[in-house]
Design a protein around this motif. Structure first.
Motif, PDB file in Angstrom:
ATOM      1  N   UNK A 119      28.342  47.688  51.442  1.00  0.00           N
ATOM      2  CA  UNK A 119      28.127  47.084  52.751  1.00  0.00           C
ATOM      3  C   UNK A 119      26.779  46.364  52.764  1.00  0.00           C
ATOM      4  N   UNK A 120      26.784  45.107  53.216  1.00  0.00           N
ATOM      5  CA  UNK A 120      25.546  44.324  53.258  1.00  0.00           C
ATOM      6  C   UNK A 120      25.009  44.152  54.674  1.00  0.00           C
ATOM      7  N   UNK A 121      25.781  44.553  55.675  1.00  0.00           N
ATOM      8  CA  UNK A 121      25.323  44.448  57.051  1.00  0.00           C
ATOM      9  C   UNK A 121      26.390  44.932  58.006  1.00  0.00           C
ATOM     10  N   UNK A 130      31.292  44.090  63.581  1.00  0.00           N
ATOM     11  CA  UNK A 130      31.421  43.388  62.312  1.00  0.00           C
ATOM     12  C   UNK A 130      30.844  44.243  61.196  1.00  0.00           C
ATOM     13  N   UNK A 131      31.473  44.135  60.027  1.00  0.00           N
ATOM     14  CA  UNK A 131      30.958  44.782  58.824  1.00  0.00           C
ATOM     15  C   UNK A 131      31.004  43.733  57.716  1.00  0.00           C
ATOM     16  N   UNK A 132      29.883  43.539  57.032  1.00  0.00           N
ATOM     17  CA  UNK A 132      29.792  42.591  55.923  1.00  0.00           C
ATOM     18  C   UNK A 132      29.854  43.350  54.606  1.00  0.00           C
ATOM     19  N   UNK A 133      30.646  42.822  53.672  1.00  0.00           N
ATOM     20  CA  UNK A 133      30.804  43.459  52.368  1.00  0.00           C
ATOM     21  C   UNK A 133      30.379  42.523  51.250  1.00  0.00           C
ATOM     22  N   UNK A 134      29.822  43.109  50.205  1.00  0.00           N
ATOM     23  CA  UNK A 134      29.471  42.382  48.994  1.00  0.00           C
ATOM     24  C   UNK A 134      30.736  42.271  48.148  1.00  0.00           C
ATOM     25  N   UNK A 135      31.472  41.171  48.339  1.00  0.00           N
ATOM     26  CA  UNK A 135      32.749  41.014  47.648  1.00  0.00           C
ATOM     27  C   UNK A 135      33.143  39.539  47.639  1.00  0.00           C
ATOM     28  N   UNK A 136      33.963  39.169  46.685  1.00  0.00           N
ATOM     29  CA  UNK A 136      34.480  37.801  46.608  1.00  0.00           C
ATOM     30  C   UNK A 136      35.999  37.778  46.654  1.00  0.00           C
ATOM     31  N   UNK A 137      36.614  38.957  46.599  1.00  0.00           N
ATOM     32  CA  UNK A 137      38.066  39.063  46.573  1.00  0.00           C
ATOM     33  C   UNK A 137      38.685  38.681  47.921  1.00  0.00           C
ATOM     34  N   UNK A 224      38.530  37.601  59.009  1.00  0.00           N
ATOM     35  CA  UNK A 224      37.718  37.796  57.809  1.00  0.00           C
ATOM     36  C   UNK A 224      37.063  36.461  57.497  1.00  0.00           C
ATOM     37  N   UNK A 225      35.725  36.440  57.485  1.00  0.00           N
ATOM     38  CA  UNK A 225      34.993  35.187  57.300  1.00  0.00           C
ATOM     39  C   UNK A 225      34.231  35.202  55.975  1.00  0.00           C
ATOM     40  N   UNK A 226      34.177  34.056  55.339  1.00  0.00           N
ATOM     41  CA  UNK A 226      33.407  33.907  54.102  1.00  0.00           C
ATOM     42  C   UNK A 226      31.976  33.583  54.464  1.00  0.00           C
ATOM     43  N   UNK A 227      31.056  34.445  54.072  1.00  0.00           N
ATOM     44  CA  UNK A 227      29.643  34.263  54.367  1.00  0.00           C
ATOM     45  C   UNK A 227      28.851  34.207  53.062  1.00  0.00           C
ATOM     46  N   UNK A 228      29.126  33.184  52.264  1.00  0.00           N
ATOM     47  CA  UNK A 228      28.487  33.069  50.957  1.00  0.00           C
ATOM     48  C   UNK A 228      29.480  33.335  49.848  1.00  0.00           C
ATOM     49  N   UNK A 231      30.149  37.332  49.765  1.00  0.00           N
ATOM     50  CA  UNK A 231      29.957  38.097  50.998  1.00  0.00           C
ATOM     51  C   UNK A 231      31.076  37.766  51.976  1.00  0.00           C
ATOM     52  N   UNK A 232      31.709  38.810  52.495  1.00  0.00           N
ATOM     53  CA  UNK A 232      32.801  38.619  53.456  1.00  0.00           C
ATOM     54  C   UNK A 232      32.497  39.429  54.718  1.00  0.00           C
ATOM     55  N   UNK A 233      32.720  38.798  55.867  1.00  0.00           N
ATOM     56  CA  UNK A 233      32.477  39.443  57.156  1.00  0.00           C
ATOM     57  C   UNK A 233      33.803  39.799  57.808  1.00  0.00           C
TER      58      UNK A 233
END
Length: 245
Positions: A119-121, A130-137, A224-228, A231-233
């Motif tokens: 979790x990044x945020x 909202x929960x942000x994850x360190x992921x690209x999938x 589900x939003x792409x934030x980088x 990083x997925x929100x």
């Protein structure tokens, strides 16, 4: 001055008695003890009111920590009177709001179970979190919603266990968040345990939660939003998914 945080041991305590120990120049009020949650870890602080001995009320706009985690400041709303040092008050949380935040915060923990990435945020809200994850999938939000609701309807118990700051430091791997650290400095840290013998999850967290997963109620992944690049929100909302579109 240290304030006894009653909410740390009882998330369902919505009223309590307290004595004013300090009133700051900016109007912030310190108490000897409080059931008002102080904003931390992505969860907003409680609102509500102080009841004075004559029955009048002082509405509160926010609850937050002071210079240290054991200092809890209660800020009255604009134009409200200030209590006096030594005055006895009855504290009343806006329970409807708090309970929604408890349900939402628990939902965020469940999301971290079905989406097991760092979790990044995170930010807990009354109607959306909202929960942000360190992921690209890429993950299907409908399937994720189904997985979340399975945990909700299975009605797993949620309990607290306590470990020392030293035990947490010796086991850093139990922390899922990369950026938000559990509240330390008070001597002990609470583990939010989901399921019998923590079978579903165990995570250090200083927030407030419900006592069983079915209390969360109907929830869904709204977006589900792409934030980088990595990083997925994920946005969680109450209710069933909107299938009209």
């Amino acid at each position: 001055m240290t304030t006894i945080a009653l909410y740390r041991d009882d998330f369902y305590l919505s009223t309590a008695e307290a004595v004013v120990t300090a009133v700051h120049e900016d109007g912030a009020v310190e108490l000897d003890q409080t059931c008002f949650y102080a904003a931390s870890g992505g969860q907003p602080g409680d609102t509500g009111f102080f009841e004075r001995e004559d029955g009048s009320r002082i509405a509160l706009a926010e609850t937050r920590h002071g210079a240290t985690k054991d200092m809890i400041l209660h800020r009255p709303a604009e134009g409200e009177p200030l209590p006096l040092v030594g005055e006895k008050l009855v504290l009343h949380i806006d329970w409807t709001r708090r309970y929604k935040l408890m349900r939402m915060h628990t939902a965020c923990h469940l999301l971290s179970v079905v989406c097991s990435y760092p979790i990044t945020g995170a930010a807990v809200g009354e109607d959306e979190s909202r929960v942000d994850f360190d992921m690209s999938e890429t993950i299907d939000k409908d399937q994720l919603t189904a997985d979340l609701m399975k945990l909700v309807t299975e009605n797993h118990p949620i309990t607290l266990q306590w470990i020392t700051d030293e035990e947490l430091a010796a086991n850093p791997g139990i922390v899922k968040s990369k950026n938000v650290r559990p509240p330390v400095g008070l001597g002990r840290v609470s583990l939010v345990c989901i399921g019998e013998n923590s079978a579903v999850d165990s995570q250090p967290c200083g927030g407030t939660h419900v006592s069983e997963t079915q209390e969360v109620g109907a929830i869904h992944i709204a977006k589900i939003e792409k934030k980088g690049k990595e990083n997925r929100r994920f946005r969680i909302r109450f209710g069933a998914p909107d299938t009209s579109a």
